[in-house]
Design a protein around this motif. Structure first.
Motif, mmCIF file in Angstrom:
data_model
loop_
_atom_site.group_PDB
_atom_site.id
_atom_site.type_symbol
_atom_site.label_atom_id
_atom_site.label_comp_id
_atom_site.label_asym_id
_atom_site.label_seq_id
_atom_site.Cartn_x
_atom_site.Cartn_y
_atom_site.Cartn_z
ATOM 1 N N PHE A 177 0.856 -1.180 0.000
ATOM 2 C CA PHE A 177 0.000 0.000 0.000
ATOM 3 C C PHE A 177 0.893 1.231 0.000
ATOM 4 O O PHE A 177 2.061 1.169 0.363
ATOM 5 N N SER A 178 0.342 2.338 -0.427
ATOM 6 C CA SER A 178 1.106 3.587 -0.486
ATOM 7 C C SER A 178 0.733 4.496 0.671
ATOM 8 O O SER A 178 -0.424 4.546 1.095
ATOM 9 N N THR A 179 1.744 5.206 1.176
ATOM 10 C CA THR A 179 1.553 6.218 2.204
ATOM 11 C C THR A 179 2.137 7.521 1.659
ATOM 12 O O THR A 179 2.782 7.505 0.604
ATOM 13 N N PRO A 180 1.963 8.621 2.364
ATOM 14 C CA PRO A 180 2.566 9.869 1.881
ATOM 15 C C PRO A 180 4.099 9.823 1.817
ATOM 16 O O PRO A 180 4.705 10.606 1.096
ATOM 17 N N VAL A 181 4.734 8.890 2.549
ATOM 18 C CA VAL A 181 6.203 8.871 2.572
ATOM 19 C C VAL A 181 6.836 7.668 1.886
ATOM 20 O O VAL A 181 8.014 7.702 1.555
ATOM 21 N N CYS A 182 6.067 6.592 1.675
ATOM 22 C CA CYS A 182 6.674 5.427 1.024
ATOM 23 C C CYS A 182 5.629 4.426 0.569
ATOM 24 O O CYS A 182 4.460 4.536 0.924
ATOM 25 N N ARG A 183 6.068 3.461 -0.196
ATOM 26 C CA ARG A 183 5.264 2.287 -0.567
ATOM 27 C C ARG A 183 5.648 1.225 0.442
ATOM 28 O O ARG A 183 6.828 1.007 0.706
ATOM 29 N N ASN A 184 4.673 0.537 1.028
ATOM 30 C CA ASN A 184 4.929 -0.320 2.166
ATOM 31 C C ASN A 184 4.165 -1.631 2.046
ATOM 32 O O ASN A 184 3.163 -1.707 1.343
ATOM 33 N N ALA A 185 4.639 -2.644 2.731
ATOM 34 C CA ALA A 185 3.924 -3.910 2.904
ATOM 35 C C ALA A 185 4.328 -4.434 4.265
ATOM 36 O O ALA A 185 5.453 -4.196 4.725
ATOM 37 N N ILE A 186 3.429 -5.132 4.933
ATOM 38 C CA ILE A 186 3.736 -5.633 6.272
ATOM 39 C C ILE A 186 3.612 -7.151 6.270
ATOM 40 O O ILE A 186 2.590 -7.708 5.875
ATOM 41 N N ILE A 187 4.678 -7.806 6.727
ATOM 42 C CA ILE A 187 4.730 -9.263 6.764
ATOM 43 C C ILE A 187 5.056 -9.721 8.175
ATOM 44 O O ILE A 187 5.398 -8.912 9.033
ATOM 45 N N LYS A 188 4.950 -11.019 8.404
ATOM 46 C CA LYS A 188 5.359 -11.591 9.684
ATOM 47 C C LYS A 188 6.620 -12.411 9.459
ATOM 48 O O LYS A 188 6.768 -13.070 8.437
ATOM 49 N N ASP A 189 7.504 -12.369 10.435
ATOM 50 C CA ASP A 189 8.732 -13.155 10.335
ATOM 51 C C ASP A 189 8.462 -14.571 10.859
ATOM 52 O O ASP A 189 7.360 -14.874 11.295
ATOM 53 N N PRO A 190 9.462 -15.463 10.835
ATOM 54 C CA PRO A 190 9.246 -16.840 11.276
ATOM 55 C C PRO A 190 8.887 -16.975 12.754
ATOM 56 O O PRO A 190 8.359 -17.996 13.175
#
Length: 119
Positions: free
Chosen positions: A93-106
């Motif tokens: 998704f886009s924000t005013p400051v960057c393009r971002n994605a949120i994942i979970k680690d192992p």
């Protein structure tokens, strides 16, 4: 004397081998230091180091804290991670400051800001 920058960020993990596979193979971080019989590893980045450790018993990253790695192409990396069945919290998704994605680690922890491309 003033603080110059963050020297390293410590991220406690339960399973070092599993964590290293994720951070090295899936995210592409390059190992720069392994110490304490493999219980402490570091990945030096342009502005500091990211360290994994199994030396802090029963520790977890602080609730509400965020960790984001800057990457070249969030969407491309997200597709690759999704194909590897990495747990997803939020698709790109886009924000005013960057393009971002949120994942979970192992470890099942949200990788803070996940991945961010600063335009």
């Amino acid at each position: 004397m003033a603080v110059k920058h963050i020297a390293f960020t410590v991220y406690p993990v339960k399973d070092m081998a599993r964590a290293r596979r994720f951070y090295e193979k899936d995210l592409g971080l390059k190992l720069t230091l392994a110490a304490a019989q493999g219980r402490w590893v570091e990945y030096h980045l342009k502005n500091g180091a990211f360290a994994l450790t199994t030396m802090i018993e029963d520790a977890k990253p602080a609730a509400g804290s965020a960790l984001a790695f800057e990457v070249d192409d969030v969407d491309k990396l997200f597709k690759r991670l999704r194909a590897k069945k990495v747990a997803v919290k939020m698709a790109p998704f886009s924000t005013p400051v960057c393009r971002n994605a949120i994942i979970k680690d192992p470890e099942g922890e949200v990788l803070g800001g996940g991945m961010c491309y600063l335009a």
